[in-house]
Scaffold this active site. Structure first.
Site, short mmCIF file in Angstrom:
data_model
loop_
_atom_site.label_atom_id
_atom_site.label_comp_id
_atom_site.label_asym_id
_atom_site.label_seq_id
_atom_site.Cartn_x
_atom_site.Cartn_y
_atom_site.Cartn_z
CB CYS A 135 -0.93 0.09 1.31
SG CYS A 135 -2.04 -1.56 1.28
CG HIS A 190 -2.83 3.45 2.24
ND1 HIS A 190 -3.51 3.06 1.20
CD2 HIS A 190 -3.07 2.38 2.99
CE1 HIS A 190 -3.87 1.91 1.23
NE2 HIS A 190 -3.70 1.43 2.28
CG ASN A 204 -6.39 -0.74 1.72
OD1 ASN A 204 -5.76 -0.31 0.57
ND2 ASN A 204 -5.91 -1.10 2.69
N1 COA Z 1 -17.88 -8.45 10.46
C1 COA Z 1 -18.35 -8.69 11.63
N2 COA Z 1 -17.56 -9.17 12.63
C2 COA Z 1 -16.10 -9.22 12.32
C3 COA Z 1 -15.66 -9.03 10.93
C4 COA Z 1 -16.89 -8.45 9.98
N3 COA Z 1 -16.52 -8.02 8.81
N4 COA Z 1 -14.40 -9.04 10.92
C5 COA Z 1 -14.13 -9.26 12.04
N5 COA Z 1 -15.15 -9.51 12.90
C6 COA Z 1 -15.20 -9.82 14.42
C7 COA Z 1 -13.87 -10.57 14.79
O1 COA Z 1 -13.91 -12.03 14.38
C8 COA Z 1 -13.78 -10.36 16.18
O2 COA Z 1 -14.64 -11.29 17.04
P1 COA Z 1 -14.37 -11.95 18.04
O3 COA Z 1 -14.13 -10.62 19.27
O4 COA Z 1 -15.70 -12.82 18.32
O5 COA Z 1 -13.19 -12.68 18.14
C9 COA Z 1 -14.50 -9.03 16.29
O6 COA Z 1 -15.24 -8.61 15.09
C10 COA Z 1 -13.55 -7.92 16.71
O7 COA Z 1 -12.38 -7.93 15.87
P2 COA Z 1 -11.35 -7.04 16.19
O8 COA Z 1 -10.03 -7.38 15.31
O9 COA Z 1 -11.06 -6.57 17.66
O10 COA Z 1 -11.99 -5.53 15.33
P3 COA Z 1 -11.24 -4.12 15.11
O11 COA Z 1 -11.80 -3.08 15.86
O12 COA Z 1 -9.67 -4.26 15.36
O13 COA Z 1 -11.28 -4.02 13.73
C11 COA Z 1 -10.22 -4.27 11.66
C12 COA Z 1 -10.92 -4.99 12.67
C13 COA Z 1 -9.71 -5.33 10.59
C14 COA Z 1 -11.11 -3.33 10.80
C15 COA Z 1 -9.00 -3.43 12.11
O14 COA Z 1 -8.12 -4.15 12.91
C16 COA Z 1 -7.97 -2.62 11.10
O15 COA Z 1 -8.50 -1.85 10.40
N6 COA Z 1 -6.95 -2.85 10.94
C17 COA Z 1 -6.03 -2.38 9.98
C18 COA Z 1 -6.18 -3.28 8.70
C19 COA Z 1 -5.74 -2.36 7.46
O16 COA Z 1 -6.00 -1.16 7.13
N7 COA Z 1 -4.89 -3.22 6.91
C20 COA Z 1 -4.40 -2.67 5.50
C21 COA Z 1 -3.30 -1.71 5.86
S1 COA Z 1 -2.38 -1.22 4.42
#
Ligand code: COA
Length: 326
Positions: A113, A253, A283
Site C-alpha cells: 500500500c 493511504h 482500501n
Molecule cells: N463483520 C463482523 N464481525 C467481524 C468482521 C466483520 N467483517 N471482521 C471481524 N469481525 C469480528 C472478529 O472476528 C472479532 O470477533 P471476536 O471478538 O468474537 O473474535 C470482532 O469482530 C472484533 O475484531 P477486532 O479485530 O477487535 O476488530 P477491530 O476493531 O480491530 O477491527 C479491523 C478490525 C480489521 C477493521 C481493524 O483492526 C483494522 O482496520 N486494522 C487495520 C487493517 C488495515 O487497514 N490493513 C491494511 C493496511 S495497508
C-alpha cells in the site's frame, strides 16, 4: 542539472463500474453494514473484471487527455502494484505498448500500500539525476483476486481501482516535490501477507497447502498504521521547518477512517485536514493515494503554491511520505 526536481503536472484515475456494497457483503459473510461502517468507514468498493494493467491503462488514458504530451516523449513508466497480471511481462511494459511510449523505460515496483509513495520517490530521484525528464507513475490494483471472499476479517476492507500522475523536471523551486521520507520494517513482515507460488523441489512431491489470499493481523497493522502516519508527517515538517498549520491538505493511504482519526488526534489536528474517499472505494492499496490525489486535484481545493503531504503505509511493512508544493 543538480537543481532539477520534479513537479506533478496532472493526475488521472479509473475505477470499475461494478459496486459491491456492505449490504451485498451481508449476503456473502456473517457481517453487517453497521459493523463495517463503524469499524472502517467503508460503505462500498469497486470490483474489476479487467486485469491490473488494463485498469492502470485506463487511468493513464484519463491522464493523457489532460496533458499535452506525445507518448514518444515519455521517458519513464513506473507501475506500482501487488496484483500484477503476470510475473513477466510487467504491467508497465503492457501500458507502454498500448500508449505507444516507445522511448520509455518501463518497470513495476511492489511496496504494497506504500507502492505509489515509493514509486513517486523513485521517479523523482531518477529525474533528479538528469537522465530522465518526465515520468508516468501509476498505482493500480485488482485486489479482488487476492481476497478470500469467505473471510469476513479481510473481504470487507479492500477494493479495485487505479490512479496515475505525470511528473516532469523543473528548476522552479516554488513548485513540485520538496522532500520525501521512506522506511521499511522487514522484521514485521508477517503482519500482512499475500503469498506467491512456493519453491518446489522437483524430486519431492509438494504437499504444502497454499493459502494465496491476503492474511493480516488487523490490530497490529492498525497500530503500525497510526504511528507510521504520525512519524512520516512529523519528519517532513521538522526537516523543512514547517508547522502542521502550513499544510493545506494531507492525502493519506485510504485504509480505515479510524486509523486516520487516531493519527489526526495524535497530531492534534482536525481530521478534516485529511482528504478521504475510502467510504466509496475501500482500501485499493497502491492505487488509493493517486485516486485520492486525482479527486483532490479535480475538486480545485488545492491552489497553486499550497503545501500538500502524501502519506502511505502497508505490507512489508513499508511507509513513507512526500511533501509537495502544488
Ligand atoms: N463483520 C463482523 N464481525 C467481524 C468482521 C466483520 N467483517 N471482521 C471481524 N469481525 C469480528 C472478529 O472476528 C472479532 O470477533 P471476536 O471478538 O468474537 O473474535 C470482532 O469482530 C472484533 O475484531 P477486532 O479485530 O477487535 O476488530 P477491530 O476493531 O480491530 O477491527 C479491523 C478490525 C480489521 C477493521 C481493524 O483492526 C483494522 O482496520 N486494522 C487495520 C487493517 C488495515 O487497514 N490493513 C491494511 C493496511 S495497508
Amino acid at each position: 542539472m543538480f537543481n532539477v526536481h520534479s513537479r506533478i503536472v496532472d493526475t488521472g484515475m479509473y475505477v470499475p463500474d461494478k459496486i459491491l456494497t456492505n449490504d451485498d457483503l451481508e449476503k456473502m459473510v456473517d457481517t453487517s453494514d453497521e459493523w463495517i461502517y463503524s469499524r472502517t468507514g467503508i460503505k462500498e468498493r469497486r470490483i474489476s473484471s479487467f486485469a491490473t494493467s488494463v485498469l492502470g491503462l485506463k487511468a493513464v488514458n484519463d491522464l493523457l487527455t489532460k496533458i499535452d504530451k506525445n507518448p514518444l516523449d515519455i521517458d519513464l513508466i513506473v507501475f506500482c502494484t501487488i496484483s500484477p497480471d503476470n510475473n513477466t511481462p510487467s504491467c508497465s511494459c503492457l501500458v507502454q505498448k498500448h500508449i505507444g511510449a516507445k522511448n520509455a523505460t518501463a518497470f513495476d515496483i511492489n511496496a504494497a500500500c506504500t507502492g505509489f509513495i515509493y514509486g513517486l520517490v523513485l521517479a523523482d530521484s531518477l529525474i533528479k539525476t538528469g537522465k530522465y525528464k518526465n515520468a508516468i507513475v501509476i498505482g493500480s490494483e485488482v485486489l479482488s483476486k487476492l481476497i478470500n471472499w469467505k473471510d469476513r476479517n479481510t473481504c470487507v476492507l479492500f477494493g479495485d481501482g487505479a490512479g496515475a500522475v505525470f511528473i516532469e523536471a523543473t528548476s522552479d523551486i516554488n513548485t513540485g516535490i520538496i522532500d520525501t521520507y521512506t522506511r521499511s520494517i522487514g522484521e514485521k513482515s508477517d503482519s500482512l501477507i499475500s503469498r506467491s507460488i512456493p519453491v518446489s523441489n522437483f524430486m519431492v512431491e509438494n504437499t504444502e497447502e497454499i493459502y494465496p489470499y491476503i492474511e493480516m493481523d488487523g490490530r497490529e497493522v492498525f497500530k503500525f498504521a497510526v504511528s507510521s502516519i504520525v512519524e512520516s508527517i512529523e519528519k517532513l515538517l521538522k526537516d523543512n521547518k514547517l508547522s502542521i498549520n502550513d499544510i493545506k491538505c494531507i492525502v493519506p493511504h485510504q485504509a480505515n477512517i479510524r486509523i486516520i482519526e487516531a493519527a489526526a488526534q495524535k497530531l492534534k489536528i482536525s481530521v478534516e485536514k485529511f482528504f478521504t474517499n475510502l467510504h466509496k472505494y475501500g482500501n485499493t492499496s497502491a492505487a488509493s493515494i493517486p485516486i485520492a490525489l486525482d479527486e483532490v486535484n479535480r475538486s480545485g481545493n488545492c491552489k497553486k503554491g499550497d503545501l500538500v503531504i502524501l502519506v502511505g503505509f502497508g505490507g512489508g511493512l513499508t511507509y513513507g511520505s512526500i511533501l509537495v508544493r502544488w
